[in-house]
Write a protein that holds these residues in place. Structure first.
Motif, PDB file in Angstrom:
ATOM      1  N   ALA A 129       0.813  -1.216   0.000  1.00  0.00           N
ATOM      2  CA  ALA A 129       0.000   0.000   0.000  1.00  0.00           C
ATOM      3  C   ALA A 129       0.846   1.265   0.000  1.00  0.00           C
ATOM      4  O   ALA A 129       0.363   2.338  -0.383  1.00  0.00           O
ATOM      5  N   ALA A 130       2.102   1.164   0.411  1.00  0.00           N
ATOM      6  CA  ALA A 130       2.980   2.333   0.391  1.00  0.00           C
ATOM      7  C   ALA A 130       3.253   2.815  -1.024  1.00  0.00           C
ATOM      8  O   ALA A 130       3.503   4.007  -1.251  1.00  0.00           O
TER       9      ALA A 130
ATOM     10  N   THR B  51      -1.333   3.285   9.494  1.00  0.00           N
ATOM     11  CA  THR B  51      -1.297   3.424   8.043  1.00  0.00           C
ATOM     12  C   THR B  51       0.158   3.398   7.571  1.00  0.00           C
ATOM     13  O   THR B  51       1.090   3.565   8.378  1.00  0.00           O
ATOM     14  N   PRO B  52       0.375   3.219   6.268  1.00  0.00           N
ATOM     15  CA  PRO B  52       1.749   3.330   5.765  1.00  0.00           C
ATOM     16  C   PRO B  52       2.379   4.692   6.089  1.00  0.00           C
ATOM     17  O   PRO B  52       3.581   4.768   6.371  1.00  0.00           O
ATOM     18  N   GLU B  53       1.565   5.734   6.082  1.00  0.00           N
ATOM     19  CA  GLU B  53       2.081   7.065   6.419  1.00  0.00           C
ATOM     20  C   GLU B  53       2.570   7.115   7.865  1.00  0.00           C
ATOM     21  O   GLU B  53       3.595   7.760   8.167  1.00  0.00           O
ATOM     22  N   ASP B  54       1.849   6.450   8.770  1.00  0.00           N
ATOM     23  CA  ASP B  54       2.282   6.399  10.169  1.00  0.00           C
ATOM     24  C   ASP B  54       3.640   5.708  10.289  1.00  0.00           C
ATOM     25  O   ASP B  54       4.539   6.191  10.991  1.00  0.00           O
ATOM     26  N   PHE B  55       3.779   4.590   9.618  1.00  0.00           N
ATOM     27  CA  PHE B  55       5.051   3.870   9.656  1.00  0.00           C
ATOM     28  C   PHE B  55       6.179   4.703   9.059  1.00  0.00           C
ATOM     29  O   PHE B  55       7.313   4.655   9.531  1.00  0.00           O
ATOM     30  N   ARG B  56       5.865   5.464   8.027  1.00  0.00           N
ATOM     31  CA  ARG B  56       6.889   6.310   7.408  1.00  0.00           C
ATOM     32  C   ARG B  56       7.336   7.419   8.363  1.00  0.00           C
ATOM     33  O   ARG B  56       8.541   7.720   8.442  1.00  0.00           O
TER      34      ARG B  56
ATOM     35  N   VAL C  58      10.026   3.392   0.417  1.00  0.00           N
ATOM     36  CA  VAL C  58      10.217   2.108   1.104  1.00  0.00           C
ATOM     37  C   VAL C  58      11.710   1.785   1.089  1.00  0.00           C
ATOM     38  O   VAL C  58      12.266   1.420   0.059  1.00  0.00           O
ATOM     39  N   ASP C  59      12.349   1.963   2.233  1.00  0.00           N
ATOM     40  CA  ASP C  59      13.770   1.636   2.364  1.00  0.00           C
ATOM     41  C   ASP C  59      13.930   0.540   3.416  1.00  0.00           C
ATOM     42  O   ASP C  59      12.950   0.062   3.994  1.00  0.00           O
ATOM     43  N   GLU C  60      15.158   0.157   3.677  1.00  0.00           N
ATOM     44  CA  GLU C  60      15.392  -0.951   4.608  1.00  0.00           C
ATOM     45  C   GLU C  60      14.922  -0.618   6.025  1.00  0.00           C
ATOM     46  O   GLU C  60      14.398  -1.486   6.741  1.00  0.00           O
ATOM     47  N   THR C  61      15.098   0.642   6.442  1.00  0.00           N
ATOM     48  CA  THR C  61      14.651   1.017   7.780  1.00  0.00           C
ATOM     49  C   THR C  61      13.135   0.972   7.874  1.00  0.00           C
ATOM     50  O   THR C  61      12.574   0.503   8.874  1.00  0.00           O
ATOM     51  N   PHE C  62      12.451   1.425   6.832  1.00  0.00           N
ATOM     52  CA  PHE C  62      10.988   1.345   6.791  1.00  0.00           C
ATOM     53  C   PHE C  62      10.533  -0.105   6.906  1.00  0.00           C
ATOM     54  O   PHE C  62       9.634  -0.436   7.694  1.00  0.00           O
TER      55      PHE C  62
END
Length: 265
Positions: A159-160, A250-255, A197-201
């Protein structure tokens, strides 16, 4: 319907689609036209390959099973716009197989579906559209939204960068050999404004979902160099409620949490 030769290899997760009506629905969902370059993954005995070759401007089909690849090469030898590539898709450089504006259409083997989809979604220049037939359980994770019971790390990572749209269900009777589960066809299209979307994400997302029944204040303590005090501070900066479980984010929260973590060093 097609006959049963050659036999499917269980080790490769092969279940051959035999219903031409299902094939036509897949091709329509992908909206394949004469200007399209299409990548097909795991063409098997070629039932979908034939339909794609009849419509696409260029078709690249990657098949791991050498015996099937040889048969397809012989069948399509006179088709200048069709390339049959004997290879394991997991060993291929996907960026080379998916030029900008191309499409991906595949009846994916169940045992590699999530890995392949995640890698395709992570491409810097993603396909214009991707249509997959996958196990129904995987499809439900791909189309899940925050709060849904099937929402998972895969849901977030897809979804990101992509919008997932359910297509239609396909029952076991449409395959030989018959799988023990239902399948579903889905369509993925890239977002105009994707989330990085990177490794830390990925680590932030996967660490949360590794203990999906626990609150974030517990699961995120497993991030590198993390303790309770530091986690509370970072979460406050990211505006994340640590009493939540990961399926609420949400993906935004994780980001946001990822960006705060990276900025803190």
């Amino acid at each position: 319907m097609e006959d049963l030769k050659p036999r499917a290899k269980k080790s490769l997760g092969q279940n051959f689609l035999i219903n031409q009506g299902v094939i036509e629905r897949i091709v329509r969902l992908a909206e394949v036209g004469s200007d399209d370059t299409v990548l097909e993954i795991g063409p098997g005995r070629g039932i979908l390959t034939r339909a794609l070759a009849a419509r696409a401007g260029r078709l690249i089909a990657v098949e791991k099973d050498d015996r099937l690849a040889a048969e397809l090469k012989a069948e399509f030898a006179d088709y200048a716009h069709v390339t049959i590539r004997p290879a394991d898709i997991l060993d291929c450089e996907l960026g080379e197989l998916v030029p900008p504006g191309s499409k991906v259409v595949a009846n994916l083997p169940y045992n590699i579906s999530t890995v392949v989809i995640a890698r395709l979604c992570a491409l810097a220049n993603p396909a214009a559209a991707m249509v997959f037939m996958v196990q129904k359980e995987v499809a439900e994770r791909l189309i899940a939204r925050p709060g849904d019971p099937d929402y998972s790390s895969l849901s977030v990572l897809v979804a990101a960068t992509h919008a997932a749209k359910p297509g239609f269900l396909v029952g076991p009777e449409n395959f030989r050999p018959r799988p023990r589960v239902d399948s579903m066809v889905i369509r993925l299209t890239p977002l105009a404004a994707p989330i990085a979307v990177d490794e830390t994400f990925r680590r932030v997302v996967q660490t949360a979902f590794n203990q999906r029944r626990k609150m974030l204040r517990k699961s995120w303590l497993n991030l590198p160099a993390m303790d309770k005090e530091r986690l509370e501070h970072l979460a406050a900066q990211a505006r994340i409620d640590l009493s939540l479980r990961p399926e609420r984010l949400t993906p935004e929260d994780f980001r946001r949490m990822t960006d705060v973590l990276l900025a803190a060093g």
